[in-house]
Design a protein around this motif. Structure first.
Motif, PDB file in Angstrom:
ATOM      1  N   PHE A  96       0.754  -1.414   0.079  1.00  0.00           N
ATOM      2  CA  PHE A  96       0.036  -0.083   0.138  1.00  0.00           C
ATOM      3  C   PHE A  96       0.890   1.077   0.000  1.00  0.00           C
ATOM      4  CE2 PHE A  96      -2.154  -3.280   2.206  1.00  0.00           C
ATOM      5  CZ  PHE A  96      -3.418  -3.489   1.383  1.00  0.00           C
ATOM      6  N   THR A  97       1.615   1.581  -1.199  1.00  0.00           N
ATOM      7  CA  THR A  97       2.501   2.453  -1.105  1.00  0.00           C
ATOM      8  C   THR A  97       1.760   3.873  -1.363  1.00  0.00           C
ATOM      9  OG1 THR A  97       2.632   2.261  -3.591  1.00  0.00           O
ATOM     10  CG2 THR A  97       4.367   1.202  -2.395  1.00  0.00           C
ATOM     11  N   ASP A  98       0.549   4.053  -1.513  1.00  0.00           N
ATOM     12  CA  ASP A  98      -0.382   5.218  -1.645  1.00  0.00           C
ATOM     13  C   ASP A  98      -1.498   5.333  -0.712  1.00  0.00           C
ATOM     14  OD1 ASP A  98      -0.549   7.706  -2.826  1.00  0.00           O
ATOM     15  OD2 ASP A  98      -2.052   6.918  -4.351  1.00  0.00           O
ATOM     16  N   LEU A  99      -1.179   4.572   0.485  1.00  0.00           N
ATOM     17  CA  LEU A  99      -2.506   4.717   1.311  1.00  0.00           C
ATOM     18  C   LEU A  99      -2.922   5.914   1.828  1.00  0.00           C
ATOM     19  CD1 LEU A  99      -4.314   2.871   2.824  1.00  0.00           C
ATOM     20  CD2 LEU A  99      -2.526   2.618   4.701  1.00  0.00           C
ATOM     21  N   ARG A 100      -4.201   6.262   1.791  1.00  0.00           N
ATOM     22  CA  ARG A 100      -4.615   7.401   2.413  1.00  0.00           C
ATOM     23  C   ARG A 100      -6.006   7.378   2.933  1.00  0.00           C
ATOM     24  NH1 ARG A 100      -4.757  10.725  -3.202  1.00  0.00           N
ATOM     25  NH2 ARG A 100      -4.868   8.634  -4.023  1.00  0.00           N
ATOM     26  N   ILE A 101      -6.218   7.868   4.058  1.00  0.00           N
ATOM     27  CA  ILE A 101      -7.481   7.791   4.739  1.00  0.00           C
ATOM     28  C   ILE A 101      -8.357   8.800   4.843  1.00  0.00           C
ATOM     29  CG2 ILE A 101      -8.342   7.256   7.166  1.00  0.00           C
ATOM     30  CD1 ILE A 101      -5.812   6.001   7.933  1.00  0.00           C
ATOM     31  N   GLY A 102      -9.562   8.863   4.522  1.00  0.00           N
ATOM     32  CA  GLY A 102     -10.429   9.987   4.204  1.00  0.00           C
ATOM     33  C   GLY A 102     -11.909   9.611   4.467  1.00  0.00           C
ATOM     34  N   VAL A 103     -12.580  10.548   4.278  1.00  0.00           N
ATOM     35  CA  VAL A 103     -14.097  10.340   4.271  1.00  0.00           C
ATOM     36  C   VAL A 103     -14.664  10.724   3.079  1.00  0.00           C
ATOM     37  CG1 VAL A 103     -16.367  11.068   5.455  1.00  0.00           C
ATOM     38  CG2 VAL A 103     -14.377  10.767   6.856  1.00  0.00           C
ATOM     39  N   TYR A 104     -15.345   9.743   2.510  1.00  0.00           N
ATOM     40  CA  TYR A 104     -16.071  10.002   1.094  1.00  0.00           C
ATOM     41  C   TYR A 104     -17.672   9.799   0.985  1.00  0.00           C
ATOM     42  CZ  TYR A 104     -11.162   9.986  -0.166  1.00  0.00           C
ATOM     43  OH  TYR A 104      -9.740  10.150  -0.296  1.00  0.00           O
ATOM     44  N   LYS A 105     -18.153  10.208   0.067  1.00  0.00           N
ATOM     45  CA  LYS A 105     -19.537  10.037   0.064  1.00  0.00           C
ATOM     46  C   LYS A 105     -19.685   8.633  -0.577  1.00  0.00           C
ATOM     47  CE  LYS A 105     -24.125  12.245  -1.331  1.00  0.00           C
ATOM     48  NZ  LYS A 105     -24.527  13.577  -2.102  1.00  0.00           N
ATOM     49  N   GLU A 106     -18.811   8.340  -1.416  1.00  0.00           N
ATOM     50  CA  GLU A 106     -18.924   6.765  -2.115  1.00  0.00           C
ATOM     51  C   GLU A 106     -17.475   6.108  -2.012  1.00  0.00           C
ATOM     52  OE1 GLU A 106     -21.519   6.150  -5.914  1.00  0.00           O
ATOM     53  OE2 GLU A 106     -21.167   8.203  -6.119  1.00  0.00           O
ATOM     54  N   ILE A 107     -17.518   5.111  -1.814  1.00  0.00           N
ATOM     55  CA  ILE A 107     -15.967   4.544  -1.868  1.00  0.00           C
ATOM     56  C   ILE A 107     -15.779   4.163  -3.026  1.00  0.00           C
ATOM     57  CG2 ILE A 107     -14.667   2.383  -1.135  1.00  0.00           C
ATOM     58  CD1 ILE A 107     -16.474   2.029   1.346  1.00  0.00           C
ATOM     59  N   VAL A 108     -16.575   3.775  -3.971  1.00  0.00           N
ATOM     60  CA  VAL A 108     -16.538   3.388  -5.466  1.00  0.00           C
ATOM     61  C   VAL A 108     -17.513   4.108  -6.151  1.00  0.00           C
ATOM     62  CG1 VAL A 108     -16.069   1.633  -7.220  1.00  0.00           C
ATOM     63  CG2 VAL A 108     -15.387   0.939  -4.808  1.00  0.00           C
ATOM     64  N   PRO A 109     -17.287   5.154  -6.782  1.00  0.00           N
ATOM     65  CA  PRO A 109     -18.444   6.103  -7.480  1.00  0.00           C
ATOM     66  C   PRO A 109     -19.045   5.103  -8.534  1.00  0.00           C
ATOM     67  CG  PRO A 109     -16.399   7.252  -7.150  1.00  0.00           C
ATOM     68  CD  PRO A 109     -16.040   5.804  -6.666  1.00  0.00           C
ATOM     69  N   MET A 110     -20.348   5.287  -8.527  1.00  0.00           N
ATOM     70  CA  MET A 110     -21.387   4.493  -9.419  1.00  0.00           C
ATOM     71  C   MET A 110     -21.787   5.367 -10.639  1.00  0.00           C
ATOM     72  SD  MET A 110     -24.381   1.946  -9.101  1.00  0.00           S
ATOM     73  CE  MET A 110     -25.656   3.245  -8.977  1.00  0.00           C
ATOM     74  N   GLY A 111     -21.611   6.726 -10.519  1.00  0.00           N
ATOM     75  CA  GLY A 111     -21.880   7.695 -11.179  1.00  0.00           C
ATOM     76  C   GLY A 111     -23.455   8.110 -11.174  1.00  0.00           C
ATOM     77  N   VAL A 112     -23.971   7.731 -10.129  1.00  0.00           N
ATOM     78  CA  VAL A 112     -25.300   8.196  -9.651  1.00  0.00           C
ATOM     79  C   VAL A 112     -25.440   8.584  -8.376  1.00  0.00           C
ATOM     80  CG1 VAL A 112     -27.624   7.406  -9.462  1.00  0.00           C
ATOM     81  CG2 VAL A 112     -26.418   6.281 -11.392  1.00  0.00           C
ATOM     82  N   ASP A 113     -25.843   9.630  -7.972  1.00  0.00           N
ATOM     83  CA  ASP A 113     -26.189  10.321  -6.777  1.00  0.00           C
ATOM     84  C   ASP A 113     -26.639   9.201  -5.884  1.00  0.00           C
ATOM     85  OD1 ASP A 113     -26.654  11.859  -4.360  1.00  0.00           O
ATOM     86  OD2 ASP A 113     -27.206  13.586  -5.760  1.00  0.00           O
TER      87      ASP A 113
END
Length: 273
Positions: free
Chosen positions: A24-41
């Motif tokens: 995990f060379t680019d590991l970041r922690i954050g809060v997101y509305k979607e973990i994997v965006p589906m393109g629909v609200d």
């Protein structure tokens, strides 16, 4: 501890596999509305509309029943809602694996193939169950399926109980390992010589982020790019100045693939034994 009202993880929600910090060379922690965006609200199509969750044992029995029907036309679809490069190296036997590059293409894929899902029972799965939460909700919102189910905990949890079950090949993961395995099956092949091969590496051409399956023998012969265009770029790299090279992430591998493939003739894609 997160105090968000929707944040709740049980012990069974955690998934473990061999690996360390180097994965995990680019590991970041954050809060997101979607973990994997589906393109629909998410407020329009909520995860709360998701399909019925099946424990690995229940899912295993459903797939077993599907396979028992043989090649006869079934009213059940085993749907892989991951990207094509994930299902290419590992998938459930007799699944339907859409040839999509991003999960944000999944809604359009469903919209253009509604007739395929009409009056069908759908068994959906993904890596860890995350994409199925939104994907099954979207499919249910179309009101065409008879029933929509999803594998709780995804392939990862299934393999913990059934390492030699109906999922064959490797499980793609989004870190430096690219894949983890539970069985010895290799279901994909080298892009250049077609020998059995399922270990991904990044295309060797600068600025291209595509993954390539190239066996050691072909790599030794210089075949380290994902397509002829990138191979040519790589050969021309030393002859061109940096200003001449175009910074383009996608190449003909992506451009040659329909954004939203249609599958009107195939209820499932047979696993090649």
């Amino acid at each position: 501890m997160c105090s968000h009202p929707l944040f709740k993880m049980d012990k069974e929600d955690f998934k473990t596999s061999d690996g360390g910090a180097e994965c995990f060379t680019d590991l970041r922690i954050g809060v997101y509305k979607e973990i994997v965006p589906m393109g629909v609200d998410p407020d329009v199509i909520s995860y709360q509309l998701a399909g019925v969750h099946l424990e690995p044992e229940e899912f295993h029995k459903e797939v077993e029943a599907l396979l028992a029907e043989g090649d006869s036309c079934s009213d059940t679809i085993l749907l892989d809602c991951r990207n094509f490069y994930e299902s290419k190296i590992g998938q459930f036997t007799r699944c339907l694996a859409p040839d999509i590059r991003k999960f944000s293409y999944f809604p359009d894929y469903v919209d253009q193939n509604l007739e395929l899902f009409k009056d069908k029972k759908v068994l959906m799965y993904c890596t860890g169950g995350i994409r199925c939460e939104r994907g099954s909700a979207y499919l249910r919102s179309k009101d065409v399926c008879k029933e929509v189910y999803q594998l709780k905990g995804g392939i990862h949890k299934y393999l913990e109980q059934y390492p030699e079950g109906f999922y064959r090949g490797k499980l793609f993961v989004f870190d430096e390992r690219y894949a983890i395995s539970s069985n010895s099956d290799v279901i994909s092949d080298c892009r250049y010589c077609s020998c059995p091969w399922d270990k991904y590496e990044l295309c060797s051409t600068q600025f291209c982020c595509q993954l390539v399956l190239s066996c050691p023998s072909c790599r030794q012969n210089g075949h380290t790019a994902c397509c002829p265009t990138c191979q040519t770029k790589g050969q021309a790299k030393s002859e061109a100045s940096p200003a001449v090279l175009h910074h383009k992430e996608e190449c003909e591998c992506t451009c040659g693939r329909p954004r939203i493939p249609q599958d009107p003739q195939h209820i499932c894609v047979p696993y090649l034994e």
